[in-house]
Design a protein around this motif. Structure first.
Motif, PDB file in Angstrom:
ATOM      1  N   VAL A 148       0.860  -1.194   0.000  1.00  0.00           N
ATOM      2  CA  VAL A 148       0.000   0.000   0.000  1.00  0.00           C
ATOM      3  C   VAL A 148       0.893   1.240   0.000  1.00  0.00           C
ATOM      4  O   VAL A 148       1.704   1.423   0.916  1.00  0.00           O
ATOM      5  N   PRO A 149       0.782   2.123  -1.012  1.00  0.00           N
ATOM      6  CA  PRO A 149       1.703   3.263  -1.103  1.00  0.00           C
ATOM      7  C   PRO A 149       1.534   4.289   0.009  1.00  0.00           C
ATOM      8  O   PRO A 149       2.509   4.856   0.495  1.00  0.00           O
ATOM      9  N   ARG A 150       0.288   4.555   0.417  1.00  0.00           N
ATOM     10  CA  ARG A 150       0.040   5.523   1.487  1.00  0.00           C
ATOM     11  C   ARG A 150      -0.929   4.904   2.482  1.00  0.00           C
ATOM     12  O   ARG A 150      -2.146   4.966   2.316  1.00  0.00           O
ATOM     13  N   ARG A 151      -0.365   4.327   3.519  1.00  0.00           N
ATOM     14  CA  ARG A 151      -1.194   3.619   4.490  1.00  0.00           C
ATOM     15  C   ARG A 151      -1.885   4.595   5.439  1.00  0.00           C
ATOM     16  O   ARG A 151      -1.326   5.635   5.804  1.00  0.00           O
ATOM     17  N   THR A 152      -3.085   4.229   5.860  1.00  0.00           N
ATOM     18  CA  THR A 152      -3.767   4.976   6.904  1.00  0.00           C
ATOM     19  C   THR A 152      -3.098   4.672   8.239  1.00  0.00           C
ATOM     20  O   THR A 152      -2.254   3.759   8.359  1.00  0.00           O
ATOM     21  N   GLU A 153      -3.494   5.413   9.265  1.00  0.00           N
ATOM     22  CA  GLU A 153      -2.968   5.175  10.607  1.00  0.00           C
ATOM     23  C   GLU A 153      -3.224   3.745  11.047  1.00  0.00           C
ATOM     24  O   GLU A 153      -2.326   3.056  11.538  1.00  0.00           O
ATOM     25  N   GLU A 154      -4.438   3.266  10.864  1.00  0.00           N
ATOM     26  CA  GLU A 154      -4.766   1.921  11.305  1.00  0.00           C
ATOM     27  C   GLU A 154      -4.038   0.863  10.475  1.00  0.00           C
ATOM     28  O   GLU A 154      -3.656  -0.182  10.995  1.00  0.00           O
ATOM     29  N   GLN A 155      -3.840   1.113   9.201  1.00  0.00           N
ATOM     30  CA  GLN A 155      -3.089   0.176   8.372  1.00  0.00           C
ATOM     31  C   GLN A 155      -1.628   0.104   8.809  1.00  0.00           C
ATOM     32  O   GLN A 155      -1.030  -0.973   8.827  1.00  0.00           O
ATOM     33  N   GLU A 156      -1.059   1.255   9.178  1.00  0.00           N
ATOM     34  CA  GLU A 156       0.332   1.271   9.640  1.00  0.00           C
ATOM     35  C   GLU A 156       0.464   0.503  10.948  1.00  0.00           C
ATOM     36  O   GLU A 156       1.404  -0.273  11.141  1.00  0.00           O
ATOM     37  N   VAL A 157      -0.469   0.702  11.858  1.00  0.00           N
ATOM     38  CA  VAL A 157      -0.446  -0.031  13.122  1.00  0.00           C
ATOM     39  C   VAL A 157      -0.582  -1.535  12.871  1.00  0.00           C
ATOM     40  O   VAL A 157       0.130  -2.352  13.484  1.00  0.00           O
ATOM     41  N   GLU A 158      -1.471  -1.915  11.977  1.00  0.00           N
ATOM     42  CA  GLU A 158      -1.649  -3.332  11.667  1.00  0.00           C
ATOM     43  C   GLU A 158      -0.387  -3.920  11.043  1.00  0.00           C
ATOM     44  O   GLU A 158       0.041  -5.028  11.407  1.00  0.00           O
ATOM     45  N   LEU A 159       0.219  -3.184  10.123  1.00  0.00           N
ATOM     46  CA  LEU A 159       1.456  -3.673   9.493  1.00  0.00           C
ATOM     47  C   LEU A 159       2.548  -3.895  10.526  1.00  0.00           C
ATOM     48  O   LEU A 159       3.212  -4.945  10.538  1.00  0.00           O
ATOM     49  N   LEU A 160       2.756  -2.918  11.409  1.00  0.00           N
ATOM     50  CA  LEU A 160       3.832  -3.034  12.399  1.00  0.00           C
ATOM     51  C   LEU A 160       3.544  -4.158  13.395  1.00  0.00           C
ATOM     52  O   LEU A 160       4.456  -4.868  13.821  1.00  0.00           O
ATOM     53  N   THR A 161       2.290  -4.313  13.773  1.00  0.00           N
ATOM     54  CA  THR A 161       1.941  -5.400  14.690  1.00  0.00           C
ATOM     55  C   THR A 161       2.253  -6.751  14.062  1.00  0.00           C
ATOM     56  O   THR A 161       2.845  -7.636  14.704  1.00  0.00           O
ATOM     57  N   LEU A 162       1.879  -6.924  12.802  1.00  0.00           N
ATOM     58  CA  LEU A 162       2.176  -8.169  12.099  1.00  0.00           C
ATOM     59  C   LEU A 162       3.684  -8.375  11.941  1.00  0.00           C
ATOM     60  O   LEU A 162       4.180  -9.499  12.033  1.00  0.00           O
ATOM     61  N   ALA A 163       4.408  -7.301  11.708  1.00  0.00           N
ATOM     62  CA  ALA A 163       5.850  -7.405  11.498  1.00  0.00           C
ATOM     63  C   ALA A 163       6.601  -7.697  12.784  1.00  0.00           C
ATOM     64  O   ALA A 163       7.672  -8.320  12.752  1.00  0.00           O
ATOM     65  N   TRP A 164       6.049  -7.270  13.927  1.00  0.00           N
ATOM     66  CA  TRP A 164       6.796  -7.338  15.174  1.00  0.00           C
ATOM     67  C   TRP A 164       6.377  -8.446  16.129  1.00  0.00           C
ATOM     68  O   TRP A 164       7.146  -8.815  17.010  1.00  0.00           O
ATOM     69  N   PHE A 165       5.158  -8.972  16.021  1.00  0.00           N
ATOM     70  CA  PHE A 165       4.717  -9.902  17.071  1.00  0.00           C
ATOM     71  C   PHE A 165       5.561 -11.165  17.109  1.00  0.00           C
ATOM     72  O   PHE A 165       5.758 -11.769  18.176  1.00  0.00           O
ATOM     73  N   ALA A 166       6.091 -11.582  15.960  1.00  0.00           N
ATOM     74  CA  ALA A 166       6.911 -12.797  15.924  1.00  0.00           C
ATOM     75  C   ALA A 166       8.297 -12.586  16.521  1.00  0.00           C
ATOM     76  O   ALA A 166       9.078 -13.545  16.615  1.00  0.00           O
ATOM     77  N   ASP A 167       8.612 -11.368  16.937  1.00  0.00           N
ATOM     78  CA  ASP A 167       9.897 -11.115  17.607  1.00  0.00           C
ATOM     79  C   ASP A 167       9.948 -11.741  18.989  1.00  0.00           C
ATOM     80  O   ASP A 167      11.034 -11.866  19.574  1.00  0.00           O
ATOM     81  N   HIS A 168       8.782 -12.113  19.534  1.00  0.00           N
ATOM     82  CA  HIS A 168       8.702 -12.556  20.921  1.00  0.00           C
ATOM     83  C   HIS A 168       8.524 -14.070  21.013  1.00  0.00           C
ATOM     84  O   HIS A 168       7.985 -14.705  20.102  1.00  0.00           O
TER      85      HIS A 168
END
Length: 283
Positions: A148-168
């Protein structure tokens, strides 16, 4: 800074004491998030933290270079009246600490590298482990959001959550921590992330390990979570090449202070006491 950029920093503890501890956050492109870690040792030494230029309340449009970020740390130490410091880096912050040591070894009295730096072909193992920890639906959703070229606030939060949860290590609590971080560690400077990533690939730390080993302070240690998707074997290999000890934290991922707070607190306090020349034990 000498080029006119403004960098936001904060201090905890008695700033009259020397040497201070300086914490270097990861990313690159994230604002500082090491407040919880700083509070664990602020009674032992003053702890300085800062938003690297281009993140948080430190403005800068770029371009970003590794050399400029190394110079920033040197200028901050000058501003704090600290000829020397103990460096504690996390993730990308370990790369920054290592590169600072290569240029200013006389200003580093101790260095603790947490969850990095990762050298060699570690990304193959990380990608495989992340794939194992994520469902196919999660992987597909992450790929879709990345496009997505210009993500909304909620899309950015969802992307980061998906990218980071597997760090734990714990996926359920990991999702909670990732979602919390996705709202707090914002905004992400993706341009900075890309530019410093490219700079690191063009001049990998791997090529400087012999030089780094020769200039490391006597008190240098590595610490890593055994369940970090980035392979602990890479840190073990680095520890061997640098001839420094590695502490493995069982049951913890990329942010071990969240999953094993008591173990990390004890290790940090022991390390800082040793780096300051104190007794090698905690009270």
């Amino acid at each position: 800074m000498s080029d006119g950029a403004q960098v936001r920093w904060t201090a905890l503890g008695d700033t009259a004491r020397r040497p201070p501890v300086v914490m270097l956050h990861g990313g690159p492109g994230l604002p500082d998030y090491l407040d919880e870690v700083a509070s664990l040792i602020a009674d032992l030494a003053p702890v300085y933290r800062y938003d690297q230029r281009g993140t948080g309340r430190s403005g800068w449009q770029g371009p970003h270079t590794l050399a400029r970020h190394v110079d920033d740390l040197a200028e901050l130490l000058d501003a704090w009246g600290a000829p020397e410091a103990v460096l504690i880096g996390h993730s990308y912050g370990t790369d920054l600490a290592s590169r600072f040591c290569l240029k200013h070894s006389d200003r580093v009295t101790g260095m603790l590298l947490m969850c990095g730096p990762f050298v060699g072909d570690w990304r193959t193992g990380e990608r495989a482990e992340r794939r194992r920890r994520m469902s196919e639906a999660q992987r597909e959703r992450l790929r879709a959001l990345e496009e997505v070229p210009r993500r909304t606030e909620e899309q950015e939060v969802e992307l980061l959550t998906l990218a980071w949860f597997a760090d734990h290590a714990d996926p359920e609590r990991g999702w909670h921590w990732a979602a919390r971080g996705a709202r707090r560690r914002r905004p992400v400077n993706w341009t900075m992330n890309r530019e410093l990533g490219e700079a690191g690939r063009a001049d990998p730390l791997d090529d400087h390990l012999a030089e780094l080993r020769a200039c490391l302070p006597a008190r240098t240690e590595l610490l890593g979570g055994c369940q970090d998707p980035r392979p602990i074997s890479s840190l073990a290999s680095l520890a061997q090449r640098l001839a420094v000890p590695l502490t493995r934290v069982e049951g913890a991922g990329h942010e071990p202070w969240l999953e094993r707070p008591d173990a990390v607190r004890a290790h940090l306090r022991r390390f800082v006491r040793g780096a300051l020349g104190g007794a090698d034990f905690d009270r």
